[in-house]
Design a protein around this motif. Structure first.
Motif, short mmCIF file in Angstrom:
data_model
loop_
_atom_site.label_atom_id
_atom_site.label_comp_id
_atom_site.label_asym_id
_atom_site.label_seq_id
_atom_site.Cartn_x
_atom_site.Cartn_y
_atom_site.Cartn_z
N UNK A 140 72.84 18.99 90.25
CA UNK A 140 73.73 18.58 89.16
C UNK A 140 74.12 17.11 89.30
N UNK A 141 74.46 16.70 90.50
CA UNK A 141 74.87 15.30 90.71
C UNK A 141 73.71 14.34 90.48
N UNK A 142 72.51 14.71 90.91
CA UNK A 142 71.35 13.84 90.67
C UNK A 142 71.07 13.73 89.17
N UNK A 197 70.13 10.29 96.44
CA UNK A 197 71.55 10.54 96.71
C UNK A 197 72.12 9.36 97.48
N UNK A 198 73.03 8.65 96.82
CA UNK A 198 73.72 7.54 97.45
C UNK A 198 75.09 7.98 97.96
N UNK A 199 75.83 7.03 98.48
CA UNK A 199 77.14 7.34 99.05
C UNK A 199 78.07 7.93 98.00
N UNK A 200 78.15 7.31 96.82
CA UNK A 200 79.05 7.83 95.79
C UNK A 200 78.69 9.26 95.42
N UNK A 201 77.41 9.53 95.24
CA UNK A 201 76.97 10.89 94.89
C UNK A 201 77.34 11.87 95.99
N UNK A 202 77.12 11.48 97.24
CA UNK A 202 77.48 12.34 98.37
C UNK A 202 78.98 12.61 98.39
N UNK A 203 79.77 11.59 98.10
CA UNK A 203 81.22 11.77 98.08
C UNK A 203 81.64 12.74 96.97
N UNK A 204 80.97 12.66 95.82
CA UNK A 204 81.31 13.58 94.73
C UNK A 204 80.91 15.01 95.09
N UNK A 205 79.84 15.19 95.84
CA UNK A 205 79.45 16.52 96.32
C UNK A 205 80.50 17.04 97.28
N UNK A 206 80.98 16.18 98.17
CA UNK A 206 82.04 16.59 99.10
C UNK A 206 83.29 17.02 98.34
N UNK A 207 83.60 16.31 97.27
CA UNK A 207 84.81 16.61 96.51
C UNK A 207 84.65 17.83 95.62
N UNK A 235 88.64 12.77 100.08
CA UNK A 235 87.56 11.94 99.51
C UNK A 235 88.19 10.90 98.59
N UNK A 236 87.98 9.64 98.95
CA UNK A 236 88.55 8.51 98.21
C UNK A 236 87.49 7.43 98.20
N UNK A 237 86.74 7.32 97.12
CA UNK A 237 85.51 6.53 97.06
C UNK A 237 85.72 5.10 96.56
N UNK A 238 85.43 4.15 97.44
CA UNK A 238 85.48 2.75 97.04
C UNK A 238 84.46 2.45 95.95
N UNK A 240 93.32 12.16 100.02
CA UNK A 240 92.60 11.22 99.17
C UNK A 240 91.97 11.87 97.95
N UNK A 241 91.55 13.12 98.08
CA UNK A 241 90.94 13.81 96.94
C UNK A 241 91.94 14.00 95.81
N UNK A 242 93.18 14.32 96.15
CA UNK A 242 94.23 14.47 95.14
C UNK A 242 94.50 13.13 94.47
N UNK A 243 94.59 12.07 95.27
CA UNK A 243 94.80 10.74 94.70
C UNK A 243 93.65 10.37 93.77
N UNK A 244 92.43 10.71 94.17
CA UNK A 244 91.27 10.41 93.32
C UNK A 244 91.41 11.07 91.96
N UNK A 245 91.77 12.34 91.95
CA UNK A 245 91.91 13.07 90.67
C UNK A 245 92.93 12.39 89.76
N UNK A 246 94.06 11.99 90.32
CA UNK A 246 95.09 11.36 89.49
C UNK A 246 94.71 9.95 89.06
#
Length: 185
Positions: free
Chosen positions: A25-27, A112-122, A130-133, A167-173
């Motif tokens: 899905x992420x790809x 799969x890059x870092x951002x994609x991997x972070x979204x999979x983790x989240x 998870x708080x992605x730069x 960080x995941x909660x902060x990301x959502x907001x």
């Protein structure tokens, strides 16, 4: 951030607990609109029934392309399915890894890059910090909430420490803020 949370209320996001399906899905969703992703994802699910290594390999790259994705993405996905099938990628073992180890394992996959991997983790593994730069909307949300002209890596890391281990909660907001959920920002 507390004011933002009060104004926005509870944020609900869809979770896909199936790691194989989530990676696919992420790809598929990279560099396309949310609407295009929804259309292609619906076609994939209708066409394959279940999204797993066997159905992906049965469809092949050409079959995947017929759902509306690029040849490159179809190749990434079939390559991933082959790694799962032959045991080169351990779908169950990754759950036991730290965030850093899981990101390293996921980014070793083509496509799969870092951002994609972070979204999979989240959104699949439901990791709490998870708080992605690399996420422009998170940085834009930080700019809006905290009135910064720009978010440098150093400033971002300050906020990462502040929000950890949530960080995941902060990301959502921050995504909600960047999307216009708080009109006066």
């Amino acid at each position: 951030m507390a004011k933002v949370i009060d104004q926005v209320g509870i944020v609900r996001r869809e979770i896909d607990p199936d790691l194989f399906s989530s990676v696919v899905h992420q790809i598929v969703g990279q560099q396309i609109s949310t609407k295009a992703l929804a259309t292609i994802w619906q076609r994939i699910n209708s066409g394959l029934g279940t999204v797993n290594a066997e159905t992906i390999l049965s469809a092949g790259a050409e079959g995947l392309q017929s759902f509306g994705m690029s040849f490159r993405k179809a190749g990434y996905i079939t390559g991933f399915a082959e790694k799962v099938k032959n045991g080169a990628f351990d779908l169950t073992g990754i759950w036991e890894m730290s965030d850093e180890e899981a990101i390293a394992e996921l980014t070793a996959l083509s496509g799969v890059g870092v951002w994609t991997a972070e979204m999979i983790l989240l959104f699949c593994m439901q990791r709490p910090d998870v708080f992605s730069y690399d996420d422009l909307a998170i940085r834009r949300g930080l700019q809006m909430v905290y009135h910064h002209r720009a978010i440098s890596r150093q400033l971002f890391e300050k906020y990462r420490r502040r929000f950890s281990p949530y960080g995941s909660v902060a990301s959502l907001y921050l995504w909600e803020v960047a999307g216009g959920a708080v009109p006066d920002l």
